[in-house]
Write a protein that holds these residues in place. Structure first.
Motif, PDB file in Angstrom:
ATOM      1  N   GLN A 186     -62.668  17.008   6.559  1.00 56.48           N
ATOM      2  CA  GLN A 186     -62.990  16.006   5.543  1.00 56.48           C
ATOM      3  C   GLN A 186     -64.487  15.749   5.422  1.00 56.48           C
ATOM      4  O   GLN A 186     -64.990  15.458   4.346  1.00 56.48           O
ATOM      5  CB  GLN A 186     -62.274  14.678   5.853  1.00 56.48           C
ATOM      6  N   GLN A 187     -65.189  15.830   6.542  1.00 56.26           N
ATOM      7  CA  GLN A 187     -66.616  15.550   6.514  1.00 56.26           C
ATOM      8  C   GLN A 187     -67.300  16.151   7.734  1.00 56.26           C
ATOM      9  O   GLN A 187     -66.646  16.557   8.694  1.00 56.26           O
ATOM     10  CB  GLN A 187     -66.875  14.040   6.468  1.00 56.26           C
TER      11      GLN A 187
ATOM     12  N   GLU B 297     -58.392  10.899   8.638  1.00 59.22           N
ATOM     13  CA  GLU B 297     -58.956   9.633   8.193  1.00 59.22           C
ATOM     14  C   GLU B 297     -58.450   8.509   9.074  1.00 59.22           C
ATOM     15  O   GLU B 297     -57.385   8.603   9.691  1.00 59.22           O
ATOM     16  CB  GLU B 297     -58.587   9.361   6.727  1.00 59.22           C
ATOM     17  N   GLY B 298     -59.229   7.413   9.103  1.00 60.11           N
ATOM     18  CA  GLY B 298     -58.825   6.230   9.852  1.00 60.11           C
ATOM     19  C   GLY B 298     -58.528   6.532  11.304  1.00 60.11           C
ATOM     20  O   GLY B 298     -59.286   7.224  11.987  1.00 60.11           O
TER      21      GLY B 298
ATOM     22  N   MET C 112     -58.515  10.227  12.656  1.00 62.91           N
ATOM     23  CA  MET C 112     -59.722  11.055  12.653  1.00 62.91           C
ATOM     24  C   MET C 112     -59.918  11.740  13.996  1.00 62.91           C
ATOM     25  O   MET C 112     -59.697  11.142  15.053  1.00 62.91           O
ATOM     26  CB  MET C 112     -60.955  10.209  12.322  1.00 62.91           C
TER      27      MET C 112
END
Length: 448
Positions: free
Chosen positions: A146-147, A187-188, A191
Motif C-alpha cells: 500500500q505504501q 491498513e489500520g 498493517m
C-alpha cells in the motif's frame, strides 16, 4: 578533503608534549557523508556533512584523559592539550593504561590489498535520489504493497589517521554506498512492514534499486495476516538476516572488558566446548572489500586472523592492551578507537562455519517450528546467559512456511542454545559477519 592528517596528529602530539604529557596518542578522522530520503516519488530529506574530528589522549604516569574537537587551529590544539593534561592530573590512577611497547607496534601493512576505498567518482545527490525513487517505485509496483515508509540512498568516505608519541603513525581511507527500502502492506491494525537494505564499499557491487525494492516488498507481503503462535517448546530457525545477533551475544560475552569485570556467562569457559564439534568462529580483519577490515587496530598493533572458537572450543578473549594487562594476557590487536574516548576491545570481521543444508531443507527436517526473520528488544542476563527477545517471522508446518507470526517472545539459555546450533549454508560472504541461518532446538515460545 585536503587536510594532511599525518601532520595534524603530529601537531596534536607536539602540543600534548608541550603541555606536560608524558605520553600521548592522537586520532584524526576526515569524512564526508551524503544521505537522501524520498517519499511518494519526491525528495523528502537531503543531508550532507563534511568535517574533521580529532581526539587526543594524554597520560601522566598511570592517569589519563581524552579530549576531542572539530577545530584544529594551533590555538585550539594548545587549549585541548592543556585541558587534557589538567584533567589527567585529576583522574584516578589506572595501573593498566599505557601505549604499546615499540616492539608491539605495526611496522608494515598493505592498505591497497584490503580495498577499503572505491576510487570511482562520488555519486551526485541526483544519482542517489534516483536510486531511492527507483527502489520505492519497485516496492509500490508489487501487489499487496500500500505504501513505502522510506527509501534511502547514501554515500560516505572517510580517512583515519592514528599517531602515538612513541613512534607509530598510520592511516587509511574507507568508502561506502548504501540503499534501503521499508515497505508497508495492509491498513489500520492489519498493517505490516518489512525492509531490505544493502551496503558496499564498491558502488558497482551494490544491488540494483529494483532488487532492493522488490525484496522489501516480498518480505512485507509475506507478513500479511500475522498472528501469535501457541505457547510451547519448538525448534526455531534464526534467519540469516538476524542470526548474527545470536553469535553477537557470544562475541560480547568473550569481550575482554566483560571478562575483566567478571560479568560474563563465558567467564569459566576458556578452553571448553561452547559450540558443536566442527563449528568455528574465525576473525579475519584482512578480508578485501569488507567494511570491518583494517590494517592495524586503535592502538597501532598489527591486526591478524585468529580463531575465537575452533572446532567448538573457545580459544580466547577479545583484548585491547589495557584489558590484556588486567588479565595477564597479550592483546589480540582488537582495540577500537573514536575521537572522544580511550581504546576498547571489539571484533572486526567474523565468520561462522557454514553447514551443508539449505534453509529450505532445514525447514523440511524440523517439520514444525518458527522461522524468525526479525527481532525486537533484548533481555540478556550477562552473568548466566538467560535469553529473552521479542520475535516475528513465519510458522513452519509439515516442513513448509505457512503463515506469518508476530507478537511472541523466544526464550532460552545462550550456553544451551549455542551448544546445539545447526548452521545452514546461506551466509552472505560480502558481510562483515558471515553467519548462516541457525537452527536451535527446543526454545520456549510465549504466544497465546
Amino acid at each position: 578533503m585536503s587536510q594532511d592528517l599525518s601532520a595534524l596528529t603530529d601537531r596534536m602530539l607536539h602540543a600534548a608534549k608541550k603541555a606536560g604529557a608524558e605520553t600521548a596518542d592522537a586520532i584524526a578522522i576526515d569524512g564526508t557523508s551524503v544521505s537522501i530520503d524520498v517519499l511518494g516519488g519526491k525528495l523528502e530529506h537531503a543531508e550532507r556533512s563534511e568535517g574533521v574530528d580529532i581526539g587526543l589522549r594524554v597520560m601522566i604516569g598511570k592517569q589519563q584523559a581524552v579530549v576531542s574537537s572539530s577545530l584544529f587551529d594551533d590555538a585550539t590544539l594548545s587549549t585541548m592539550a592543556e585541558r587534557a593534561v589538567a584533567m589527567a592530573k585529576e583522574a584516578p590512577e589506572d595501573p593498566y593504561i599505557g601505549l604499546a611497547e615499540a616492539s608491539q607496534l605495526a611496522t608494515d601493512w598493505d592498505v591497497d590489498a584490503l580495498e577499503l576505498y572505491d576510487p570511482t567518482t562520488e555519486p551526485s545527490p541526483t544519482e542517489l535520489e534516483d536510486d531511492a525513487k527507483r527502489a520505492e517505485a519497485a516496492a509500490l509496483a508489487h501487489e499487496g504493497i500500500q505504501q513505502v515508509q522510506s527509501a534511502s540512498a547514501g554515500y560516505g568516505q572517510r580517512r583515519i589517521q592514528l599517531s602515538t608519541s612513541n613512534g607509530f603513525s598510520g592511516g587509511y581511507q574507507r568508502s561506502s554506498r548504501s540503499l534501503s527500502c521499508v515497505a508497508i502492506s495492509g491498513e489500520g491494525a492489519d498493517m505490516e512492514r518489512d525492509y531490505f537494505g544493502e551496503g558496499r564499499i564498491f558502488q558497482n557491487e551494490l544491488p540494483s534499486p529494483e532488487d532492493v525494492g522488490r525484496v522489501a516488498a516480498e518480505r512485507t507481503v509475506a507478513r500479511k495476516g500475522a498472528r501469535r503462535p501457541k505457547t510451547g517448546s519448538y525448534p526455531v530457525i534464526f534467519d540469516e538476516r538476524i542470526s548474527s545477533s545470536l553469535v553477537g551475544h557470544l562475541l560480547a560475552a568473550s569481550n575482554g572488558a566483560m571478562i575483566a569485570r567478571g560479568s560474563s556467562w563465558l567467564m569459566d569457559k576458556l578452553g571448553e566446548k561452547i559450540l558443536p564439534s566442527g563449528l568455528s568462529i574465525v576473525e579475519n580483519p584482512h578480508r578485501p572489500r569488507i567494511s570491518g577490515s583494517k590494517p592495524f587496530d586503535g592502538e597501532g598493533l598489527a591486526t591478524a586472523p585468529r580463531d575465537i572458537v575452533r572446532d567448538g572450543v573457545l580459544q580466547g578473549w577479545t583484548l585491547d592492551l589495557a584489558n590484556a594487562r588486567k588479565l595477564d594476557l597479550q592483546s589480540t590487536a582488537s582495540a577500537a578507537r573514536g575521537t572522544s574516548g580511550p581504546p576498547s576491545p571489539t571484533v572486526s570481521n567474523i565468520a561462522l562455519t557454514q553447514g551443508d543444508r539449505s534453509l529450505e531443507q532445514m525447514m523440511k527436517d524440523i517439520g514444525t517450528g518458527l522461522w524468525i526473520t526479525s527481532m525486537i528488544g533484548s533481555t540478556i542476563n550477562p552473568n548466566t546467559g538467560e535469553y529473552s527477545r521479542g520475535a516475528s517471522g513465519i510458522w513452519i508446518e509439515n516442513g513448509e512456511p505457512t503463515h506469518a507470526i508476530n507478537e511472541c517472545t523466544v526464550a532460552g539459555n545462550l550456553l544451551e542454545m549455542l551448544a546445539t546450533i545447526q548452521p545452514a549454508n546461506d551466509a552472505k560472504t560480502h558481510l562483515s559477519r558471515v553467519v548462516p541461518s541457525l537452527l536451535v532446538e527446543g526454545l520456549t515460545l510465549a504466544g497465546d
